[in-house]
Design a protein around this motif. Structure first.
Motif, PDB file in Angstrom:
ATOM      1  N   ALA A  89       0.834  -1.205   0.000  1.00 45.60           N
ATOM      2  CA  ALA A  89       0.000   0.000   0.000  1.00 45.60           C
ATOM      3  C   ALA A  89       0.866   1.251   0.000  1.00 45.60           C
ATOM      4  CB  ALA A  89      -0.945  -0.006   1.198  1.00 45.60           C
ATOM      5  N   GLU A  90       1.907   1.260   0.784  1.00 46.32           N
ATOM      6  CA  GLU A  90       2.817   2.412   0.849  1.00 46.32           C
ATOM      7  C   GLU A  90       3.479   2.653  -0.508  1.00 46.32           C
ATOM      8  OE1 GLU A  90       4.716   5.683   2.229  1.00 46.32           O
ATOM      9  OE2 GLU A  90       3.440   4.494   3.543  1.00 46.32           O
ATOM     10  N   GLU A  91       3.956   1.601  -1.118  1.00 49.15           N
ATOM     11  CA  GLU A  91       4.598   1.736  -2.429  1.00 49.15           C
ATOM     12  C   GLU A  91       3.630   2.322  -3.459  1.00 49.15           C
ATOM     13  OE1 GLU A  91       6.254  -0.995  -6.102  1.00 49.15           O
ATOM     14  OE2 GLU A  91       6.254  -1.883  -4.104  1.00 49.15           O
ATOM     15  N   TYR A  92       2.438   1.776  -3.530  1.00 50.42           N
ATOM     16  CA  TYR A  92       1.473   2.228  -4.532  1.00 50.42           C
ATOM     17  C   TYR A  92       0.997   3.651  -4.260  1.00 50.42           C
ATOM     18  CZ  TYR A  92       1.193  -2.900  -4.938  1.00 50.42           C
ATOM     19  OH  TYR A  92       1.489  -4.234  -5.036  1.00 50.42           O
ATOM     20  N   CYS A  93       0.645   3.933  -3.021  1.00 46.63           N
ATOM     21  CA  CYS A  93       0.103   5.254  -2.681  1.00 46.63           C
ATOM     22  C   CYS A  93       1.143   6.361  -2.774  1.00 46.63           C
ATOM     23  CB  CYS A  93      -0.507   5.235  -1.281  1.00 46.63           C
ATOM     24  SG  CYS A  93      -2.010   4.261  -1.123  1.00 46.63           S
ATOM     25  N   SER A  94       2.379   6.053  -2.449  1.00 47.83           N
ATOM     26  CA  SER A  94       3.408   7.090  -2.478  1.00 47.83           C
ATOM     27  C   SER A  94       3.902   7.388  -3.895  1.00 47.83           C
ATOM     28  CB  SER A  94       4.592   6.707  -1.581  1.00 47.83           C
ATOM     29  OG  SER A  94       5.279   5.583  -2.090  1.00 47.83           O
ATOM     30  N   ASN A  95       3.665   6.475  -4.809  1.00 43.71           N
ATOM     31  CA  ASN A  95       4.167   6.655  -6.171  1.00 43.71           C
ATOM     32  C   ASN A  95       3.112   7.023  -7.207  1.00 43.71           C
ATOM     33  OD1 ASN A  95       7.069   6.099  -5.985  1.00 43.71           O
ATOM     34  ND2 ASN A  95       6.372   4.122  -5.215  1.00 43.71           N
ATOM     35  N   TYR A  96       1.831   6.876  -6.858  1.00 45.85           N
ATOM     36  CA  TYR A  96       0.751   7.136  -7.816  1.00 45.85           C
ATOM     37  C   TYR A  96      -0.400   7.866  -7.131  1.00 45.85           C
ATOM     38  CZ  TYR A  96       3.294   3.737 -10.553  1.00 45.85           C
ATOM     39  OH  TYR A  96       4.288   3.074 -11.233  1.00 45.85           O
ATOM     40  N   LYS A  97      -1.114   8.640  -7.915  1.00 49.77           N
ATOM     41  CA  LYS A  97      -2.312   9.310  -7.412  1.00 49.77           C
ATOM     42  C   LYS A  97      -3.464   8.311  -7.533  1.00 49.77           C
ATOM     43  CE  LYS A  97      -5.233  13.373  -8.066  1.00 49.77           C
ATOM     44  NZ  LYS A  97      -6.463  12.641  -7.933  1.00 49.77           N
ATOM     45  N   LEU A  98      -3.750   7.641  -6.433  1.00 46.28           N
ATOM     46  CA  LEU A  98      -4.768   6.590  -6.433  1.00 46.28           C
ATOM     47  C   LEU A  98      -6.075   7.109  -5.852  1.00 46.28           C
ATOM     48  CD1 LEU A  98      -2.709   3.577  -5.055  1.00 46.28           C
ATOM     49  CD2 LEU A  98      -3.280   4.066  -7.437  1.00 46.28           C
ATOM     50  N   GLU A  99      -7.146   6.792  -6.526  1.00 45.79           N
ATOM     51  CA  GLU A  99      -8.478   7.056  -5.989  1.00 45.79           C
ATOM     52  C   GLU A  99      -8.799   5.999  -4.932  1.00 45.79           C
ATOM     53  OE1 GLU A  99     -12.187   8.999  -5.782  1.00 45.79           O
ATOM     54  OE2 GLU A  99     -10.464   9.585  -6.983  1.00 45.79           O
ATOM     55  N   ASP A 100      -8.550   4.741  -5.287  1.00 45.44           N
ATOM     56  CA  ASP A 100      -8.892   3.603  -4.433  1.00 45.44           C
ATOM     57  C   ASP A 100      -7.788   2.559  -4.444  1.00 45.44           C
ATOM     58  OD1 ASP A 100     -11.551   4.668  -4.299  1.00 45.44           O
ATOM     59  OD2 ASP A 100     -12.137   3.491  -6.049  1.00 45.44           O
ATOM     60  N   LEU A 101      -7.774   1.775  -3.376  1.00 49.13           N
ATOM     61  CA  LEU A 101      -6.961   0.577  -3.304  1.00 49.13           C
ATOM     62  C   LEU A 101      -7.888  -0.539  -2.835  1.00 49.13           C
ATOM     63  CD1 LEU A 101      -3.413   0.004  -2.106  1.00 49.13           C
ATOM     64  CD2 LEU A 101      -5.237  -1.295  -0.992  1.00 49.13           C
ATOM     65  N   ASP A 102      -7.921  -1.642  -3.570  1.00 48.88           N
ATOM     66  CA  ASP A 102      -8.739  -2.799  -3.212  1.00 48.88           C
ATOM     67  C   ASP A 102      -7.840  -3.839  -2.556  1.00 48.88           C
ATOM     68  OD1 ASP A 102     -10.667  -1.434  -4.629  1.00 48.88           O
ATOM     69  OD2 ASP A 102     -11.050  -3.028  -6.074  1.00 48.88           O
ATOM     70  N   VAL A 103      -8.201  -4.264  -1.354  1.00 48.21           N
ATOM     71  CA  VAL A 103      -7.427  -5.283  -0.654  1.00 48.21           C
ATOM     72  C   VAL A 103      -8.346  -6.443  -0.306  1.00 48.21           C
ATOM     73  CG1 VAL A 103      -7.723  -4.232   1.651  1.00 48.21           C
ATOM     74  CG2 VAL A 103      -5.747  -5.703   1.197  1.00 48.21           C
ATOM     75  N   VAL A 104      -7.828  -7.642  -0.428  1.00 52.37           N
ATOM     76  CA  VAL A 104      -8.600  -8.844  -0.138  1.00 52.37           C
ATOM     77  C   VAL A 104      -8.468  -9.175   1.346  1.00 52.37           C
ATOM     78  CG1 VAL A 104      -8.923 -11.285  -0.686  1.00 52.37           C
ATOM     79  CG2 VAL A 104      -8.154  -9.705  -2.470  1.00 52.37           C
ATOM     80  N   ALA A 105      -9.623  -9.317   2.009  1.00 49.35           N
ATOM     81  CA  ALA A 105      -9.610  -9.758   3.405  1.00 49.35           C
ATOM     82  C   ALA A 105      -9.128 -11.205   3.445  1.00 49.35           C
ATOM     83  CB  ALA A 105     -11.003  -9.646   4.006  1.00 49.35           C
ATOM     84  N   ASN A 106      -8.347 -11.519   4.443  1.00 48.69           N
ATOM     85  CA  ASN A 106      -7.819 -12.877   4.594  1.00 48.69           C
ATOM     86  C   ASN A 106      -8.973 -13.815   4.979  1.00 48.69           C
ATOM     87  OD1 ASN A 106      -6.726 -15.253   5.818  1.00 48.69           O
ATOM     88  ND2 ASN A 106      -4.751 -14.219   5.907  1.00 48.69           N
ATOM     89  N   TYR A 107      -9.506 -14.509   3.985  1.00 45.41           N
ATOM     90  CA  TYR A 107     -10.701 -15.294   4.260  1.00 45.41           C
ATOM     91  C   TYR A 107     -10.424 -16.584   5.012  1.00 45.41           C
ATOM     92  CZ  TYR A 107      -9.931 -16.878  -0.660  1.00 45.41           C
ATOM     93  OH  TYR A 107      -9.423 -17.315  -1.847  1.00 45.41           O
ATOM     94  N   GLY A 108      -9.200 -17.048   5.027  1.00 45.13           N
ATOM     95  CA  GLY A 108      -8.863 -18.183   5.896  1.00 45.13           C
ATOM     96  C   GLY A 108      -9.003 -17.784   7.354  1.00 45.13           C
ATOM     97  N   GLN A 109      -8.520 -16.583   7.667  1.00 44.38           N
ATOM     98  CA  GLN A 109      -8.654 -16.079   9.043  1.00 44.38           C
ATOM     99  C   GLN A 109     -10.119 -15.783   9.387  1.00 44.38           C
ATOM    100  OE1 GLN A 109      -6.396 -16.102  11.298  1.00 44.38           O
ATOM    101  NE2 GLN A 109      -4.506 -16.311  10.144  1.00 44.38           N
ATOM    102  N   LEU A 110     -10.863 -15.285   8.407  1.00 40.22           N
ATOM    103  CA  LEU A 110     -12.301 -15.068   8.634  1.00 40.22           C
ATOM    104  C   LEU A 110     -12.998 -16.390   8.922  1.00 40.22           C
ATOM    105  CD1 LEU A 110     -13.477 -12.439   5.986  1.00 40.22           C
ATOM    106  CD2 LEU A 110     -13.740 -12.308   8.463  1.00 40.22           C
ATOM    107  N   ARG A 111     -12.707 -17.402   8.121  1.00 40.05           N
ATOM    108  CA  ARG A 111     -13.335 -18.711   8.308  1.00 40.05           C
ATOM    109  C   ARG A 111     -12.981 -19.306   9.665  1.00 40.05           C
ATOM    110  NH1 ARG A 111     -12.020 -22.832   4.560  1.00 40.05           N
ATOM    111  NH2 ARG A 111     -13.953 -23.818   5.179  1.00 40.05           N
ATOM    112  N   ALA A 112     -11.775 -18.999  10.154  1.00 39.87           N
ATOM    113  CA  ALA A 112     -11.335 -19.514  11.451  1.00 39.87           C
ATOM    114  C   ALA A 112     -11.895 -18.706  12.624  1.00 39.87           C
ATOM    115  CB  ALA A 112      -9.810 -19.531  11.504  1.00 39.87           C
ATOM    116  N   GLY A 113     -12.528 -17.575  12.320  1.00 45.15           N
ATOM    117  CA  GLY A 113     -13.084 -16.745  13.391  1.00 45.15           C
ATOM    118  C   GLY A 113     -12.063 -15.840  14.061  1.00 45.15           C
TER     119      GLY A 113
END
Length: 168
Positions: A89-113
């Motif tokens: 996130a730091e690399e992308y945000c510091s080098n480009y003018k980003l409107e949004d960043l999409d990140v995937v929630a760790n669904y293995g950890q979600l499934r484990a509670g």
């Protein structure tokens, strides 16, 4: 973003402002990415969402347009370490003018509670992005989760300060 009128009352251009054009297929060449990004810009999409390798190309295409730039972080699995996601996130945000960043929630950890882990993981990315004025969209892999896990994932993203929730 709440619509100001019903979709049936909107022009195509107005509807396009609610669309993120995702250009994420790994087999796309730079020529393919350029073609589809330009189509999204011409259509008036809210953002063009790309893999990090295409940031340089698409940032030039979106410059000076009404279409923003979005990048995926730790896509498609969400299984990198928290530190790695924050560094991405730091690399992308510091080098480009980003409107949004999409990140995937760790669904293995979600499934484990392990909700505290999920919150901390997302918050690390949110904190970096918000420092640069970049909105964070958390992707929750709904096809791999139960309804209760999707609900908990949404609550985790909200607790972490995410701006939007997306489904798979």
């Amino acid at each position: 973003m709440k619509p100001i009128k019903k979709a049936e009352e909107m022009t195509v251009k107005e509807q396009a402002r609610y669309i993120d054009s995702a250009i994420l297929k790994p087999e796309f060449t730079m020529e393919d990415i350029q073609k589809y990004a330009q189509e999204g810009i011409d259509f008036g999409c809210a953002t063009i969402c790309v893999n990090p390798a295409a940031l340089k190309l698409v940032s030039k295409l979106t410059e000076g347009t009404d279409t923003g730039l979005c990048v995926v972080c730790d896509f498609p699995f969400g299984l990198s370490t928290t530190e790695s996601k924050a560094k991405q996130a730091e690399e992308y945000c510091s080098n480009y003018k980003l409107e949004d960043l999409d990140v995937v929630a760790n669904y293995g950890q979600l499934r484990a509670g392990n909700y505290d882990y999920v919150i901390k993981d997302i918050k690390a990315v949110v904190d970096v992005c918000h420092k640069y004025g970049t909105k964070v969209k958390v992707i929750i892999e709904t096809d791999a989760l139960t309804i209760e896990q999707v609900k908990q994932g949404t609550l985790c993203a909200v607790a972490a300060g995410a701006d939007f929730i997306k489904s798979s």
